[in-house]
Motif scaffolding. Structure first.
Motif, short mmCIF file in Angstrom:
data_model
loop_
_atom_site.label_atom_id
_atom_site.label_comp_id
_atom_site.label_asym_id
_atom_site.label_seq_id
_atom_site.Cartn_x
_atom_site.Cartn_y
_atom_site.Cartn_z
N ARG A 249 0.82 -1.21 0.00
CA ARG A 249 0.00 0.00 0.00
C ARG A 249 0.86 1.26 0.00
O ARG A 249 0.52 2.25 0.62
N GLU A 256 4.81 7.34 -0.08
CA GLU A 256 3.84 7.60 0.97
C GLU A 256 2.83 6.46 1.11
O GLU A 256 2.65 5.66 0.20
N GLY A 281 -16.31 8.36 5.00
CA GLY A 281 -16.16 7.70 3.71
C GLY A 281 -14.93 6.85 3.50
O GLY A 281 -14.68 6.41 2.38
N ASP A 397 -9.99 -9.95 -9.86
CA ASP A 397 -9.56 -8.57 -10.17
C ASP A 397 -10.69 -7.71 -10.74
O ASP A 397 -10.59 -6.49 -10.79
N TYR A 401 -15.46 -2.73 -5.15
CA TYR A 401 -15.95 -2.55 -3.79
C TYR A 401 -17.39 -2.05 -3.86
O TYR A 401 -17.71 -1.18 -4.66
N VAL B 324 -0.54 9.49 2.00
CA VAL B 324 -0.57 10.15 0.70
C VAL B 324 -1.33 11.48 0.77
O VAL B 324 -2.17 11.68 1.65
N LEU B 328 -7.74 9.69 1.94
CA LEU B 328 -7.87 8.23 1.90
C LEU B 328 -9.26 7.81 1.45
O LEU B 328 -9.43 6.78 0.81
N ASN B 329 -10.26 8.62 1.75
CA ASN B 329 -11.63 8.23 1.37
C ASN B 329 -11.88 8.38 -0.13
O ASN B 329 -12.94 7.99 -0.61
N LEU B 331 -9.66 7.10 -2.38
CA LEU B 331 -8.91 6.05 -3.07
C LEU B 331 -9.85 4.90 -3.44
O LEU B 331 -10.75 4.55 -2.69
N GLU B 333 -10.27 0.97 -5.86
CA GLU B 333 -9.66 -0.36 -5.97
C GLU B 333 -8.22 -0.27 -6.47
O GLU B 333 -7.33 -0.96 -5.98
N GLU B 335 -5.96 1.89 -6.13
CA GLU B 335 -4.96 2.32 -5.16
C GLU B 335 -4.94 1.43 -3.91
O GLU B 335 -3.95 1.41 -3.18
N LEU B 336 -6.05 0.76 -3.66
CA LEU B 336 -6.16 0.04 -2.39
C LEU B 336 -5.95 -1.47 -2.49
O LEU B 336 -5.47 -2.09 -1.56
N CYS B 337 -6.33 -2.03 -3.63
CA CYS B 337 -6.31 -3.48 -3.72
C CYS B 337 -5.06 -3.97 -4.45
O CYS B 337 -4.84 -3.62 -5.61
N PRO B 338 -4.25 -4.80 -3.80
CA PRO B 338 -3.01 -5.26 -4.43
C PRO B 338 -3.24 -6.23 -5.60
O PRO B 338 -2.30 -6.50 -6.36
N GLY B 339 -4.43 -6.80 -5.73
CA GLY B 339 -4.73 -7.64 -6.88
C GLY B 339 -4.32 -9.09 -6.73
O GLY B 339 -3.63 -9.48 -5.80
#
Ligand code: TPP
Ligand code: SF4
Ligand code: MG
Lengths: 607, 351
Positions: A249, A256, A281, A397, A401, B324, B328-329, B331, B333, B335-339
């Motif tokens: 991440r 960052e 959120g 993939d 969400y 970053v 954060l709210n 971001l 998939e 940016e958040l999900c490594p796959g």
């Protein structure tokens, strides 16, 4: 008679003596030989010096639950010799360090003693007493490789990987392994009649603990704000999230982080942070255990009533109060389901395997957003802290969400009048907006006090009841969205209902019961509120057992309470001693019920 | 498509600010507090500060606990989301909200019961975390909403409405904030708009944790002789130390302060915090000195008001956590999900 891949071995050690790594390698070696294994750490709430046990069940049949009785005891803790020797099944084996002789009163004639002078052997080989202490464990691992016929390269490979880049550690470790192995080969009857052999029973299965899986699931599910307060057995959930987030991440260009983790000052703060983030959120979770759930209760009621998504992992341990903090239990069902004052209910998920911890870790975040409410994942110490066999994790993939009903600025433009708590779709779930979305539309006031459909404070009895009824409707919607219970078997008049880690011994318990002519259909509950299928299963069976790992039969209570079911119809099967429930316990209690009621068994009917 | 704030239809003679909005656009619902309650003056000061700074009135997260004071986020900035949470826990909710979206102005409103009793732990820890927010305590020395019990900020010997003396030592949130490392600490009085409004402005623009303890009399239960949190007492015993004047982006906001030495503090965003030193040679960059001074005055029964301490470069929690720039709210998939590919590798590590 020689048996293969079918025994229970227990290691009795002293906490903090470095045994965990050697014992872990033992289990992993068998896993790598394709043999089904399950592990159980039985440890004290202490850092150093108290007794600790590590148990490995080896079962080619794939039985993963705890089994009573020990076939091979590796007794390395003088303080617990007496109980360790007593725990060995008649005909079993006792491995001990005979550098000092075993006290006469501890000797048994019905078991085989295997003495290895570990301390003496190491004394001449290693100068450093600390090293000698650590290599004791490695030395018995070497001896076990010969006694049980474990492929030696599998172990030495693991040592090489574990100390990769530290060659000066590999050599002495392998040397210690060889000392034990050589002694066993030269002086002991190798291999023993209980031994292992390479199998092909695992396919692409993985060997991992539930907490690592849960942390990873939350990471994949898009959690970006994590707040937690340390408590056994939950701590490793947040730690796993962080460990993987540090790698996965990070913004490649700037370095960052795309996540924020706060070790809060207590659980009140942890859940408050989660609720604040959810309101604003971001996907967010906390991990805790029973005492934390108690502390979080007021906030959970707020999130329920103000309708804010939040995910909580409750890794249950034995209560009440501090109870047995390092022992497992399913003791928090009632306190989690109804946490907080007033008419409050929470969505619960019950994972049974590491794979499910991963799946539910991600699904809980979707459900919390969709339902705008807390979702509590009810794992336990047994699942969370022990390495268990599991299907591998997978991720589609193409999965997106589910952020639920959220209006953005454009959507707000097209709306005449926004009402946060209006039930536009008839499913009890309103539309929400994130703070700062639109200059003059969509802002509302979130509160734990009563309000109308437009989020305005009200004490009107009608408005209050309307709102509470809508929350009930939302609850019914939840029952259609949560993971369905898993139905097994079919065609029997009796059924057994279970959840969480009671699934581990279930296959074996069913086989044991079938041998006695008792055949049961199965229902593995995976979520609360209960879906249609749960009530149908109850309706369809004459005799029903409900398995709980708590004193008060809490799942049974939830079923009676929520399904308005005659309590007499649900027979409780339970264990709450702090170890996980065994197949024998289930079999005994079910069988006893049949005997006491003189219920017909299939074999008797036939004859 | 971008969405800009439109002014509501108002009296045509109301002055507009840099973004074309009037004071009205920053107001909230009509207050239901007692007439004369100090808390309403604090809300009014917030409205004025935000309007004068020309901040977009929908870009705030207003968070509070429980109490009369905690109700006030309803009474200002109605274009922003507000969250009236649970008693004493505003700091944790504010922490979560700020972590989720670092771009919003975060304003936390609390009471002395809320922050110094039930929520004292949360107060201490949010100071440590340096959440970028303005944290206001409407300090009336009493539990207004539950009808006048003593609060922990009440001075020893101070009497209740019925004449009973408080027997316990007070907790001074200002001293605590200084001691735990807050980077902006001020005290003011709800009845002193001239001092309060610039402090709120400076607190809003401060990057990091800004704390203002506002003595805000409760006219229903704690505004009698014998109370040290009454209008009367504070007017008679306050010692104004350093007056701050907030100057944004070069455009000077004039204020009629008495002449004295002034000092400009450059804030990270380029704006200026102009400090007017009044009767003493007070150094607002000396944490230890500030603590010493506050406690000495307290011992003499004096209430020091003004900007007590500021470190404009202290930074905030997002800097500590190295998160970053993007909220954060926001971001998704990507940016958040490594796959799945990364997951294959992870699976392999468990074999
Ligand atoms: C857990 C809990 N305990 C007690 C209360 C009752 N209660 C509501 S407001 C309040 C005190 C508020 O005092 P303060 O924060 O000073 O606010 P004020 O009304 O004085 O502005 C109390 C004790 C509550 N809401 N929640
Ligand atoms: S009770 Fe006191 S604090 Fe509450 S609104 Fe009235 S004056 Fe204000
Ligand atoms: Mg008060």
């Amino acid at each position: 008679m020689t048996t293969y891949n079918d025994f229970v071995i227990r290691f009795a050690n002293v906490n903090g003596s470095g045994s965990a790594s050697a014992n872990g390698m033992f289990a992993k070696a068998l896993f790598r030989m394709g043999i089904p294994v399950s592990t159980r750490n039985i440890f004290p709430s202490n850092i150093q010096g108290l007794p600790t046990w590590f148990e490995v069940r080896v079962s080619e049949a794939g039985y993963l639950g705890r089994r009573e009785g020990v076939d091979l005891m590796v007794a390395m803790n003088a303080e617990t010799y007496a109980e360790d020797v007593a725990a060995v099944k008649p005909g079993g084996f006792l491995l001990y360090d005979n550098s000092k002789p075993l006290a006469r009163e501890l000797r048994r004639t019905d078991i085989t003693e295997i003495g290895i002078p570990i301390a003496t052997l190491l004394l001449s080989e290693f100068d450093d007493p600390k090293q000698r202490g650590l290599f004791k464990n490695i030395c018995y691992l070497g001896a076990l490789s010969a006694l049980l016929n474990i492929e030696f390269e599998v172990i030495t490979d693991m040592v090489s990987v574990q100390y990769k880049g530290k060659d000066d550690l590999i050599r002495p470790n392998v040397h210690a392994l060889e000392i034990g192995r050589r002694y066993a080969r030269d002086y002991l009857p190798c291999p023993l009649p209980i031994q292992v052999r390479r199998a092909d029973a695992l396919g692409d299965k993985i060997f991992v603990d539930g907490n690592t899986a849960a942390g990873l699931g939350a990471l994949y599910g898009g959690a970006s704000v994590v707040a937690w307060y340390p408590i056994t057995p939950s701590t490793s959930v947040a730690e796993a999230f962080e460990r993987y987030a540090e790698k996965l991440r990070i913004d490649r260009e700037t370095g960052e982080r795309r996540y924020a983790i706060i070790q809060a000052e207590d659980e009140l703060s942890a859940i408050g942070i989660v609720i604040g983030a959810g309101w604003n959120g971001a996907r967010s979770f906390t991990a805790t255990s029973g005492p934390g759930i108690s502390l979080m209760s007021e906030f959970l009621g707020l999130a329920y009533f103000a309708e804010i998504p939040a995910v909580i992992f409750d890794i249950q341990r034995a209560g009440p109060s501090t109870g047995m903090p390092t022992r497992t239990q399913q003791g928090d069902l009632i306190s989690a389901a109804y946490a907080s004052h007033g008419d409050t209910k929470h969505v619960l998920l019950f994972p049974s395997t590491p794979k499910e911890c991963f799946d539910f870790g991600a699904d809980a975040l979707d459900l919390a957003d969709r339902l705008q409410t807390p979702v509590i994942v009810m794992s336990d110490l047994e699942l969370g802290m022990n390495d268990n066999l599991s299907e591998p994790f997978d991720w589609d993939d193409a999965r997106r969400y589910d952020r639920g009903k959220v209006l953005d600025a454009e959507a707000l433009e097209s709306i005449e009048k926004f009402g946060r708590y209006l039930d536009v779709d008839g499913d009890g779930i309103g539309y929400r907006t994130y703070p700062g979305t639109h200059p003059d539309k969509g802002a509302f006031f979130t509160r734990g006090t009563s309000r109308d459909e437009y989020a305005a404070y009200t004490e009107s009895p009608e408005a209050y009841q309307r709102n509470m009824e809508r929350l009930s409707l939302k609850w019914r919607t939840a029952a259609t969205l949560v993971p369905k219970a898993e139905v097994g078997g079919g065609g029997n008049t009796a059924g057994i209902i279970f959840y969480g880690t009671s699934a581990l011994p279930m296959a074996e318990a069913l086989d044991l019961l079938a041998e006695e002519g008792i055949h049961l259909d199965t229902l593995r509950i995976r979520a609360f509120p209960f879906g249609e299928e749960v009530y149908r299963f109850i309706e369809d069976h004459e005799v029903l057992f409900v398995v709980d790992q708590n004193r008060d039969a809490q799942m049974r209570t939830l079923l009676v309470n929520e399904g308005d079911i005659d309590p007499a119809r649900l027979v409780s099967v339970r264990y709450f001693g702090g170890l996980s429930i065994s197949a024998d316990t289930i079999q005994e209690q079910v069988s006893e019920y049949y005997t006491a009621r003189k219920l017909p068994r299939l074999t008797e009917v036939k004859s | 498509m971008t969405f800009v704030a439109k002014p509501r239809v108002h009296h045509p003679r109301l002055p507009v600010n840099e973004i074309g909005l009037t004071r009205r656009d920053y107001e909230g619902a009509v207050s239901t507090l007692c007439a004369g309650c100090g808390h309403d003056s604090v809300s009014a000061a917030i409205v004025q500060a935000c309007a004068e700074l020309s901040l977009p009135p929908h870009r705030f997260a207003k968070i509070s606990g429980i109490g009369c004071s905690s109700k006030t986020p309803s009474y200002f900035l109605s274009r922003s989301h507000g969250f009236n949470s649970v008693h004493g826990r505003m700091p944790s909710v504010a922490t979560g909200a700020n972590l989720a979206n670092r771009e919003l102005y975060c304003v936390g409103i609390s009471g002395d019961g809320d922050s110094a009793s039930i929520g004292l732990g949360q107060f201490a820890h949010i100071v440590r975390r340096r959440i970028n927010m303005l944290y206001v305590v409407d300090n009336n020395g009493t539990y207004g909403l539950t009808k006048g019990q003593f609060s922990a900020t009440n001075d020893k010997g101070s009497t209740s409405k019925k004449g009973k003396p408080n027997l316990y030592e007070p907790i001074d949130l200002v001293s605590m904030a200084l001691q735990i490392g807050a980077s902006f600490v001020a005290r003011s009085f709800s009845g002193d708009k001239r001092q309060l409004v610039p402090l709120i402005k400076a607190g809003l623009m401060h990057r990091g944790f800004a704390f203002i303890d506002v003595i805000s009399p409760c006219v229903a239960f704690n505004n009698h002789n014998g109370s040290t949190k009454s209008y009367e007492y504070v007017r008679g015993h306050s010692e104004s130390l350093v007056a701050a004047d907030y100057v944004r982006g070069g455009s000077e906001i004039t204020a009629d302060y008495e002449p004295g030495t002034t000092e400009d503090v450059r804030m990270p965003d380029g704006s200026l915090l102009r400090l007017h030193k009044l009767d003493r040679d007070y150094d607002p960059h000396d944490r230890v000195g500030a603590l010493d001074h506050v406690q000495r005055c307290q011992a003499e029964g004096e209430v020091v008001t003004g900007l007590l301490y500021v470190d404009p470069n202290a930074g905030d929690c997002h800097e500590i956590l190295d998160t970053v720039e993007r909220p954060l709210n926001s971001l998704g998939e990507a940016e958040l999900c490594p796959g799945s590919e990364a997951l294959d590798g992870i699976n392999a590590s468990f074999r």
